[in-house]
Design an enzyme around this catalytic site. Sequence first.
Site, short mmCIF file in Angstrom:
data_model
loop_
_atom_site.label_atom_id
_atom_site.label_comp_id
_atom_site.label_asym_id
_atom_site.label_seq_id
_atom_site.Cartn_x
_atom_site.Cartn_y
_atom_site.Cartn_z
CG ASP A 324 -1.82 1.17 1.31
OD1 ASP A 324 -2.68 1.30 0.43
OD2 ASP A 324 -1.68 1.99 2.25
CD GLU A 377 -2.35 2.60 -3.46
OE1 GLU A 377 -3.14 3.51 -3.75
OE2 GLU A 377 -1.70 2.58 -2.41
#
Length: 645
Positions: A324, A377
């Site tokens: 993330d 990401e």
Amino acid sequence: MKDGINRITGNVHNIDHITEHDIYLLKEGSHYRLYDKLGAHIINNGKDNGAAFAVWAPNAERVSVTGDFNGWNSESHALYARQDGSGIWEGFISGISGGDIYKYHIHSKYNNFRAEKGDPFAFYWEQPPKTASVVWNLHYEWNDSEWITNRNQHNSLNSPFSVYEVHLGSWRRVMKRENEFLTYREIAHELADYVKEMEFTHVELLPVTEHPFYGSWGYQTTGYFAPTSRYGSPQDFMYLVDYLHQNGIGVILDWVPSHFPSDGHGLAYFDGTHLYEHADPKMGFHPEWKSYIFNYSRNEVRAFLISSAIFWIEKYHIDALRVDAVASMLYLDYARKEGEWIPNKYGGHENLDAINLIKRLNEAVYISNPDVQMIAEESTSWPMVSRPTSIGGLGFGMKWNMGWMHDILKYFSKDPVYRKSHHKELTFSIWYAFSENFLLPLSHDEVVHGKGSLIGKMPGDEWQRHANLRILFGYMFAHPGKKLLFMGGEFAQLKEWDHDESLEWSNLQYPLHKGIQNWVKDLNRFYKKETALYGSDFAEDGFEWIDFNDCEHSIISFIRKDKDTDDIVLLVCNATPVPRHNYNVGVPSGGFWKETLNSDAEMYGGSGCGNFGGIQAVKKAAHGRAYSLSLTLPPLGILFFKNSN
């Protein structure tokens, strides 16, 4: 958890649980299985059964273990400080067993700081809002050997990846139990059955790492080595992964090495100093998320994070980690104004320590587990995110294509009458599609914080909104790159996602919503069957435009092909509500072209406009090709064709 007060008394004993080699690796930041040494481990010391405790707290004056076993007495069970400069406190407490609740009482050398801290390496935590760690054994009898043996067949870059993104707490609730969560074991059967029915290849779980605030969806992690106890025990989560594997479904886990929350029982200010986080708030505090940023320059912190990644892969058989907020790690000025950040030693805004961590992380994972995937990401144009570190890349296997996602949602949110002026938003992503190994996300981030649902973004009346959503999904499956769809999108959930509620499964009683679900199911089935749609995802020779210039009619056409099998799939998309008859599309060969999928079919909620199952190519030049098809293009429709010769 066990109850009882003062049932264990006496001293903490020294034990050779941690070796000099462990300390050497820790100090240089290359011990990638710290979870085998630090934390609480149930063992026999040669005389008694109990637990070995070890915690890194170099700036502590005194560390003791408190818990239900000693009435939370911070004086009775002090740990020993190792005399090797490692900053590790350790000791063995006899009589401790699985289920005992504990914390570390930290008395710092500085400012008389004292705190009760959870164990950074705890395998299990009390159910929030309680905050203690739990002594636990991770033994489990796995039954997924067939999946693990053949994982590379399901998990390689030239395999189909159609990912169903899931938040476990809101995918489905138990109404008869006052809207309670499903447990890991309950979810296992229902989720596996549904994912198999829908023909997805993988599920991606929003972070299951323990987190104090449920509304963070797991992105504010305190337990980097523990699945949240909200849904059950570590073995219950293992059962979920195991059962999905037994049903041929891969498991991707969201993992957050970019920041952590400020909760008092967590990592922040752990030993009375900024131990895990960077001391300077210009580098150690995230202004947007109000959380702490790891100090990536510290060897022990790098070992902690890489150990966490390896832990989930090796102890829980996770098939991929979606890392993330990589952009927030790469840039020192991320979410900061001028004067709020510190340039690196070269005067730039690149976070050199974070880059070093990311490269070492990916190298460590792929060396030890070459059949898993690391997925970034990363929302900027940082180069070579998914290229090997040996040639200067960051070393990820794949990268989320945020540019495609933004462009495509912007395009389909336009009224079709204006789309001819925005044609580039439909086609531009192809020009950079092969610069990285891209995964195309329609994720949870697009259906929260006032953004509405996917179907809510589509223009027009109810029928047109559903038709637009069918094109959107069809284009995603036709476009180069792996696929990801957040739960609820597959049946056109009407409401914005709410983590406190179950998905709107009742929508499926309505034909248009059921039609969307049927469409996604058939897209998945066709995608997995056709190597042209996935085998050359990351190679330019796997894609060929036929026509991207018909902006006046908002029509595009292209070919997907597999260089190894010579399979070809033709895609034609009409993004206006006007049917087009006798529309000529050039094709590379003659013969009969079968209409394999039509988003306007009645079973999907469409009008039934199409080409009666296929059409014969004629020797008439079009788009620079000797043969062409004279097609009927349905309104707001996308067509898939295969040459049957």
